[in-house]
Scaffold this motif. Structure first.
Motif, PDB file in Angstrom:
ATOM      1  N   ASP A  36     -14.093  -4.913   1.265  1.00 49.21           N
ATOM      2  CA  ASP A  36     -14.196  -4.846   2.719  1.00 49.21           C
ATOM      3  C   ASP A  36     -13.156  -3.887   3.289  1.00 49.21           C
ATOM      4  N   PHE A  37     -11.948  -3.913   2.741  1.00 46.32           N
ATOM      5  CA  PHE A  37     -10.915  -2.976   3.176  1.00 46.32           C
ATOM      6  C   PHE A  37     -11.338  -1.535   2.890  1.00 46.32           C
ATOM      7  N   ILE A  38     -11.952  -1.312   1.752  1.00 45.56           N
ATOM      8  CA  ILE A  38     -12.433   0.035   1.412  1.00 45.56           C
ATOM      9  C   ILE A  38     -13.473   0.476   2.431  1.00 45.56           C
ATOM     10  N   GLU A  39     -14.413  -0.395   2.738  1.00 39.65           N
ATOM     11  CA  GLU A  39     -15.468  -0.061   3.701  1.00 39.65           C
ATOM     12  C   GLU A  39     -14.904   0.209   5.094  1.00 39.65           C
ATOM     13  N   GLU A  40     -13.928  -0.602   5.513  1.00 41.09           N
ATOM     14  CA  GLU A  40     -13.316  -0.382   6.828  1.00 41.09           C
ATOM     15  C   GLU A  40     -12.596   0.959   6.883  1.00 41.09           C
ATOM     16  N   ALA A  41     -11.883   1.303   5.828  1.00 41.25           N
ATOM     17  CA  ALA A  41     -11.172   2.585   5.794  1.00 41.25           C
ATOM     18  C   ALA A  41     -12.149   3.747   5.816  1.00 41.25           C
ATOM     19  N   ARG A  42     -13.251   3.615   5.105  1.00 41.14           N
ATOM     20  CA  ARG A  42     -14.269   4.674   5.109  1.00 41.14           C
ATOM     21  C   ARG A  42     -14.936   4.776   6.477  1.00 41.14           C
ATOM     22  N   ALA A  43     -15.139   3.643   7.135  1.00 43.24           N
ATOM     23  CA  ALA A  43     -15.750   3.656   8.466  1.00 43.24           C
ATOM     24  C   ALA A  43     -14.844   4.345   9.485  1.00 43.24           C
ATOM     25  N   LYS A  44     -13.531   4.301   9.237  1.00 41.62           N
ATOM     26  CA  LYS A  44     -12.580   4.984  10.117  1.00 41.62           C
ATOM     27  C   LYS A  44     -12.533   6.485   9.848  1.00 41.62           C
ATOM     28  N   GLY A  45     -13.270   6.938   8.837  1.00 41.38           N
ATOM     29  CA  GLY A  45     -13.345   8.362   8.553  1.00 41.38           C
ATOM     30  C   GLY A  45     -12.458   8.860   7.433  1.00 41.38           C
ATOM     31  N   GLU A  93     -11.226   8.818  -1.644  1.00 40.69           N
ATOM     32  CA  GLU A  93     -10.019   8.626  -2.450  1.00 40.69           C
ATOM     33  C   GLU A  93      -8.903   7.966  -1.646  1.00 40.69           C
ATOM     34  N   GLN A  94      -8.709   8.420  -0.411  1.00 41.91           N
ATOM     35  CA  GLN A  94      -7.672   7.822   0.438  1.00 41.91           C
ATOM     36  C   GLN A  94      -8.026   6.383   0.803  1.00 41.91           C
ATOM     37  N   ALA A  95      -9.289   6.122   1.052  1.00 40.65           N
ATOM     38  CA  ALA A  95      -9.723   4.765   1.378  1.00 40.65           C
ATOM     39  C   ALA A  95      -9.464   3.820   0.205  1.00 40.65           C
ATOM     40  N   LEU A  96      -9.720   4.288  -1.015  1.00 40.43           N
ATOM     41  CA  LEU A  96      -9.490   3.463  -2.203  1.00 40.43           C
ATOM     42  C   LEU A  96      -8.012   3.156  -2.381  1.00 40.43           C
ATOM     43  N   VAL A  97      -7.172   4.166  -2.217  1.00 34.60           N
ATOM     44  CA  VAL A  97      -5.728   3.976  -2.381  1.00 34.60           C
ATOM     45  C   VAL A  97      -5.183   3.078  -1.280  1.00 34.60           C
ATOM     46  N   GLN A  98      -5.580   3.347  -0.041  1.00 35.06           N
ATOM     47  CA  GLN A  98      -5.091   2.559   1.085  1.00 35.06           C
ATOM     48  C   GLN A  98      -5.506   1.091   0.955  1.00 35.06           C
ATOM     49  N   ALA A  99      -6.739   0.849   0.584  1.00 37.71           N
ATOM     50  CA  ALA A  99      -7.214  -0.530   0.420  1.00 37.71           C
ATOM     51  C   ALA A  99      -6.465  -1.228  -0.714  1.00 37.71           C
ATOM     52  N   GLY A 100      -6.270  -0.519  -1.816  1.00 41.03           N
ATOM     53  CA  GLY A 100      -5.543  -1.099  -2.941  1.00 41.03           C
ATOM     54  C   GLY A 100      -4.116  -1.466  -2.575  1.00 41.03           C
ATOM     55  N   LEU A 101      -3.447  -0.583  -1.853  1.00 40.39           N
ATOM     56  CA  LEU A 101      -2.066  -0.856  -1.445  1.00 40.39           C
ATOM     57  C   LEU A 101      -1.997  -1.985  -0.410  1.00 40.39           C
ATOM     58  N   ALA A 102      -2.957  -2.002   0.511  1.00 40.08           N
ATOM     59  CA  ALA A 102      -2.962  -3.033   1.555  1.00 40.08           C
ATOM     60  C   ALA A 102      -3.195  -4.421   0.973  1.00 40.08           C
ATOM     61  N   ARG A 103      -4.009  -4.533  -0.057  1.00 43.94           N
ATOM     62  CA  ARG A 103      -4.355  -5.825  -0.630  1.00 43.94           C
ATOM     63  C   ARG A 103      -3.496  -6.215  -1.831  1.00 43.94           C
ATOM     64  N   LEU A 104      -2.703  -5.290  -2.348  1.00 44.13           N
ATOM     65  CA  LEU A 104      -1.919  -5.569  -3.557  1.00 44.13           C
ATOM     66  C   LEU A 104      -0.988  -6.760  -3.366  1.00 44.13           C
ATOM     67  N   ARG A 105      -0.179  -6.731  -2.341  1.00 45.78           N
ATOM     68  CA  ARG A 105       0.797  -7.789  -2.142  1.00 45.78           C
ATOM     69  C   ARG A 105       0.146  -9.150  -1.897  1.00 45.78           C
ATOM     70  N   PRO A 106      -0.808  -9.271  -0.955  1.00 45.89           N
ATOM     71  CA  PRO A 106      -1.416 -10.595  -0.744  1.00 45.89           C
ATOM     72  C   PRO A 106      -2.114 -11.147  -1.989  1.00 45.89           C
ATOM     73  N   VAL A 107      -2.782 -10.283  -2.737  1.00 51.68           N
ATOM     74  CA  VAL A 107      -3.468 -10.747  -3.945  1.00 51.68           C
ATOM     75  C   VAL A 107      -2.446 -11.197  -4.985  1.00 51.68           C
ATOM     76  N   LEU A 108      -1.413 -10.409  -5.200  1.00 54.66           N
ATOM     77  CA  LEU A 108      -0.391 -10.785  -6.188  1.00 54.66           C
ATOM     78  C   LEU A 108       0.324 -12.069  -5.795  1.00 54.66           C
ATOM     79  N   VAL A 109       0.661 -12.232  -4.524  1.00 55.05           N
ATOM     80  CA  VAL A 109       1.333 -13.451  -4.079  1.00 55.05           C
ATOM     81  C   VAL A 109       0.434 -14.667  -4.300  1.00 55.05           C
ATOM     82  N   THR A 110      -0.833 -14.544  -3.970  1.00 58.83           N
ATOM     83  CA  THR A 110      -1.775 -15.648  -4.155  1.00 58.83           C
ATOM     84  C   THR A 110      -1.923 -16.006  -5.629  1.00 58.83           C
TER      85      THR A 110
END
Length: 161
Positions: free
Chosen positions: A75-84, A88-105
């Motif tokens: 969903d983060f990837i799709e939102e980043a792509r929808a923002k234009g 590649e940037q959408a994939l990296v941004q989504a991965g970085l944005a979700r890395l911490r919450p996923v690892l903490v969980t």
């Protein structure tokens, strides 16, 4: 349990098709589920736990946990792509944005399961082994493989627009 696993995965896939409005995106997500099962089997092997009802039950729940993490990342990837953003940037941004919450969980879950693994006895040993090793391995592999699969399906195969 085999039937239960098939029904569970079919319901998860159906839910994802409804969530993403796309069969292909659902397939990309479902391709990552076996990564958790690899970790589950490895966990049973390393801890010398039997493959029984509790281990199979843990595998079904592990698939659900993994898919929830994957859906949020997708969903983060799709939102980043929808923002234009370019893919590649959408994939990296989504991965970085979700890395911490996923690892903490995942680390909180694993931390909570370790005492049960050590003191829970023969009944809980297979379930906790599947969850601990499965979650750890699947998290690492999923955070690497989902963006890779997404890139392949978007850029190389042109299945996802």
């Amino acid at each position: 349990m085999g039937t239960v696993m098939q029904i569970s995965l079919a319901l998860i896939a159906l839910t994802m098709v409804l969530q993403f409005s796309s069969v292909i995106k659902s397939v990309v997500v479902m391709l990552t589920v076996p990564l958790g099962l690899i970790g589950a089997v490895l966990g049973l092997f390393v801890t010398h736990s039997p493959l029984g009802f509790m281990a199979l039950l843990a595998m079904v729940s592990l698939a659900g946990i993994m898919v929830s993490h994957i859906i949020v990342l997708s969903d983060f990837i799709e939102e980043a792509r929808a923002k234009g953003l370019p893919l590649e940037q959408a994939l990296v941004q989504a991965g970085l944005a979700r890395l911490r919450p996923v690892l903490v969980t995942v680390l909180a879950t694993v931390g909570g399961l370790i005492p049960l693994f050590l003191t829970g006895g023969a009944l809980w040993h297979p379930l906790t082994a599947v969850h601990i090793v499965g979650l750890l391995l699947a998290t690492v592999l999923t955070l690497l493989m989902l963006p890779t699969l997404y890139y392949v399906f978007c850029e190389k195969l042109k299945f996802i627009k």
